[in-house]
Design a protein around this motif. Structure first.
Motif, PDB file in Angstrom:
ATOM      1  N   THR A  62       0.841  -1.190   0.000  1.00 17.41           N
ATOM      2  CA  THR A  62       0.000   0.000   0.000  1.00 17.41           C
ATOM      3  C   THR A  62       0.874   1.237   0.000  1.00 17.41           C
ATOM      4  OG1 THR A  62      -1.662  -1.177   1.310  1.00 17.41           O
ATOM      5  CG2 THR A  62      -1.882   1.211   1.157  1.00 17.41           C
ATOM      6  N   GLY A  63       0.725   2.062  -1.041  1.00 14.81           N
ATOM      7  CA  GLY A  63       1.510   3.290  -1.103  1.00 14.81           C
ATOM      8  C   GLY A  63       2.998   2.994  -1.097  1.00 14.81           C
ATOM      9  N   THR A  64       3.686   3.481  -0.086  1.00 14.38           N
ATOM     10  CA  THR A  64       5.132   3.268   0.013  1.00 14.38           C
ATOM     11  C   THR A  64       5.490   2.228   1.070  1.00 14.38           C
ATOM     12  OG1 THR A  64       5.311   5.130   1.563  1.00 14.38           O
ATOM     13  CG2 THR A  64       5.636   5.616  -0.773  1.00 14.38           C
ATOM     14  N   SER A  65       4.549   1.349   1.402  1.00 14.84           N
ATOM     15  CA  SER A  65       4.784   0.302   2.405  1.00 14.84           C
ATOM     16  C   SER A  65       4.450  -1.065   1.835  1.00 14.84           C
ATOM     17  CB  SER A  65       3.939   0.542   3.654  1.00 14.84           C
ATOM     18  OG  SER A  65       4.269   1.769   4.273  1.00 14.84           O
ATOM     19  N   ILE A  66       5.249  -2.061   2.214  1.00 11.51           N
ATOM     20  CA  ILE A  66       4.950  -3.440   1.847  1.00 11.51           C
ATOM     21  C   ILE A  66       5.111  -4.329   3.073  1.00 11.51           C
ATOM     22  CG2 ILE A  66       5.773  -3.061  -0.512  1.00 11.51           C
ATOM     23  CD1 ILE A  66       8.192  -4.773   0.147  1.00 11.51           C
ATOM     24  N   VAL A  67       4.439  -5.487   3.035  1.00 10.86           N
ATOM     25  CA  VAL A  67       4.523  -6.454   4.131  1.00 10.86           C
ATOM     26  C   VAL A  67       4.931  -7.811   3.550  1.00 10.86           C
ATOM     27  CG1 VAL A  67       3.311  -7.638   5.993  1.00 10.86           C
ATOM     28  CG2 VAL A  67       2.755  -5.248   5.463  1.00 10.86           C
ATOM     29  N   LEU A  68       5.973  -8.398   4.127  1.00  6.85           N
ATOM     30  CA  LEU A  68       6.468  -9.699   3.709  1.00  6.85           C
ATOM     31  C   LEU A  68       6.318 -10.695   4.854  1.00  6.85           C
ATOM     32  CD1 LEU A  68       9.867  -8.644   2.044  1.00  6.85           C
ATOM     33  CD2 LEU A  68       7.670  -8.983   0.905  1.00  6.85           C
ATOM     34  N   THR A  69       6.066 -11.953   4.524  1.00  5.92           N
ATOM     35  CA  THR A  69       6.050 -13.015   5.530  1.00  5.92           C
ATOM     36  C   THR A  69       7.003 -14.118   5.078  1.00  5.92           C
ATOM     37  OG1 THR A  69       4.131 -14.068   4.479  1.00  5.92           O
ATOM     38  CG2 THR A  69       3.701 -12.550   6.292  1.00  5.92           C
ATOM     39  N   SER A  70       7.666 -14.744   6.045  1.00  5.89           N
ATOM     40  CA  SER A  70       8.599 -15.820   5.718  1.00  5.89           C
ATOM     41  C   SER A  70       8.796 -16.709   6.923  1.00  5.89           C
ATOM     42  CB  SER A  70       9.954 -15.246   5.255  1.00  5.89           C
ATOM     43  OG  SER A  70      10.526 -14.448   6.277  1.00  5.89           O
ATOM     44  N   THR A  71       9.295 -17.903   6.671  1.00  5.17           N
ATOM     45  CA  THR A  71       9.592 -18.867   7.729  1.00  5.17           C
ATOM     46  C   THR A  71      11.043 -19.292   7.614  1.00  5.17           C
ATOM     47  OG1 THR A  71       7.317 -19.709   7.716  1.00  5.17           O
ATOM     48  CG2 THR A  71       9.002 -21.102   8.726  1.00  5.17           C
ATOM     49  N   VAL A  72      11.749 -19.210   8.732  1.00  6.89           N
ATOM     50  CA  VAL A  72      13.165 -19.597   8.778  1.00  6.89           C
ATOM     51  C   VAL A  72      13.339 -20.645   9.869  1.00  6.89           C
ATOM     52  CG1 VAL A  72      15.521 -18.828   9.162  1.00  6.89           C
ATOM     53  CG2 VAL A  72      13.908 -17.330   7.971  1.00  6.89           C
ATOM     54  N   GLN A  73      14.011 -21.730   9.534  1.00  6.30           N
ATOM     55  CA  GLN A  73      14.222 -22.805  10.508  1.00  6.30           C
ATOM     56  C   GLN A  73      15.706 -23.084  10.650  1.00  6.30           C
ATOM     57  OE1 GLN A  73      11.774 -26.195   9.797  1.00  6.30           O
ATOM     58  NE2 GLN A  73      12.291 -27.180  11.732  1.00  6.30           N
ATOM     59  N   ASP A  74      16.186 -23.104  11.896  1.00  9.55           N
ATOM     60  CA  ASP A  74      17.576 -23.480  12.137  1.00  9.55           C
ATOM     61  C   ASP A  74      17.595 -24.843  12.830  1.00  9.55           C
ATOM     62  OD1 ASP A  74      16.911 -23.055  14.790  1.00  9.55           O
ATOM     63  OD2 ASP A  74      18.027 -21.170  14.965  1.00  9.55           O
TER      64      ASP A  74
END
Length: 220
Positions: A138-150
């Motif tokens: 939206t406009g000048t903002s973005i939202v990312l989702t991710s999963t990281v496993q160690d």
């Protein structure tokens, strides 16, 4: 003979205690935790960022493993690299701030960072996460989702990135984990081009007005 048997029994008991106690303690340690991470990234006009991260832990894990690290927060693996030199980016040591929230079993980390963005000439690039999912823009903002496993835990990331006002053509590439964006143009002096346009229009309007007034006076 009896003394030798007794001595052997004592030695065997000591060995059993030495082996079994650590195993029991290890078995009781929390394993495979799911940690929720919320990141807020503010990008400025010169490519530096301010980063705020909130790590939310399971209550038992927070109480037994995280809370005791209040005396030295950099014992926490998620925070340690910010000051250990393991981070591939430039993070001023004094900018790292850590807050513990016992009520919500969470830790908030804030810091400034340089090196996450690159000026490519016609556009900029910001390093994000490879394989992340773009969930909103939206406009000048973005939202990312991710999963990281160690080896021990699973981290569920939600990352909100806010770009400077006027940023255009924001594009996220999940294969490279990079975000491409374009900042408002500036002349070599650093003064935004749009303001030069406004000034030019204003000067033209003044000159046109003066010309019209001169014509009316000459006609009269």
């Amino acid at each position: 003979m009896k003394i030798e048997k007794k001595l052997l029994s004592i030695i065997l008991l000591i060995v059993l205690i030495t082996v079994l106690v650590p195993v029991k303690a290890w078995a009781q340690m929390p394993q495979g935790q799911q940690i929720i991470v919320k990141e807020m990234v503010e990008v400025n006009e010169v490519g530096d960022i301010h980063l705020e991260m909130t790590y939310s832990y399971p209550a038992n894990y927070y109480t037994t493993t995280i809370a005791p690290a209040k005396i030295n927060p950099f014992l926490i693996p998620e925070i340690r690299y910010l000051r250990s030199g393991q981070s591939p980016k430039e993070i001023p040591r004094d900018s790292v701030k850590v807050e513990f929230d016992d009520a919500n079993s969470s830790v908030k980390v804030a810091c400034d960072a340089m090196g996450f963005t690159r000026n490519m000439g016609d556009y900029w690039e910001l390093e994000a996460a490879i394989g992340a999912t773009l969930t909103s823009q939206t406009g000048t903002s973005i939202v990312l989702t991710s999963t990281v496993q160690d080896a021990n835990n699973t981290y569920l990331y939600t990352t909100t990135i806010n770009f400077p006002k006027g940023t255009k053509e924001i594009q996220f590439n999940p294969d490279t984990g990079r975000i491409k964006y374009t900042l408002p143009s500036k002349d070599p002096s650093g003064f935004p081009v749009i303001w030069w346009v406004v000034i030019a229009i204003a000067i033209c309007a003044v000159l046109a007005g003066a010309y019209m007034i001169a014509r009316k006076r000459s006609a009269s």
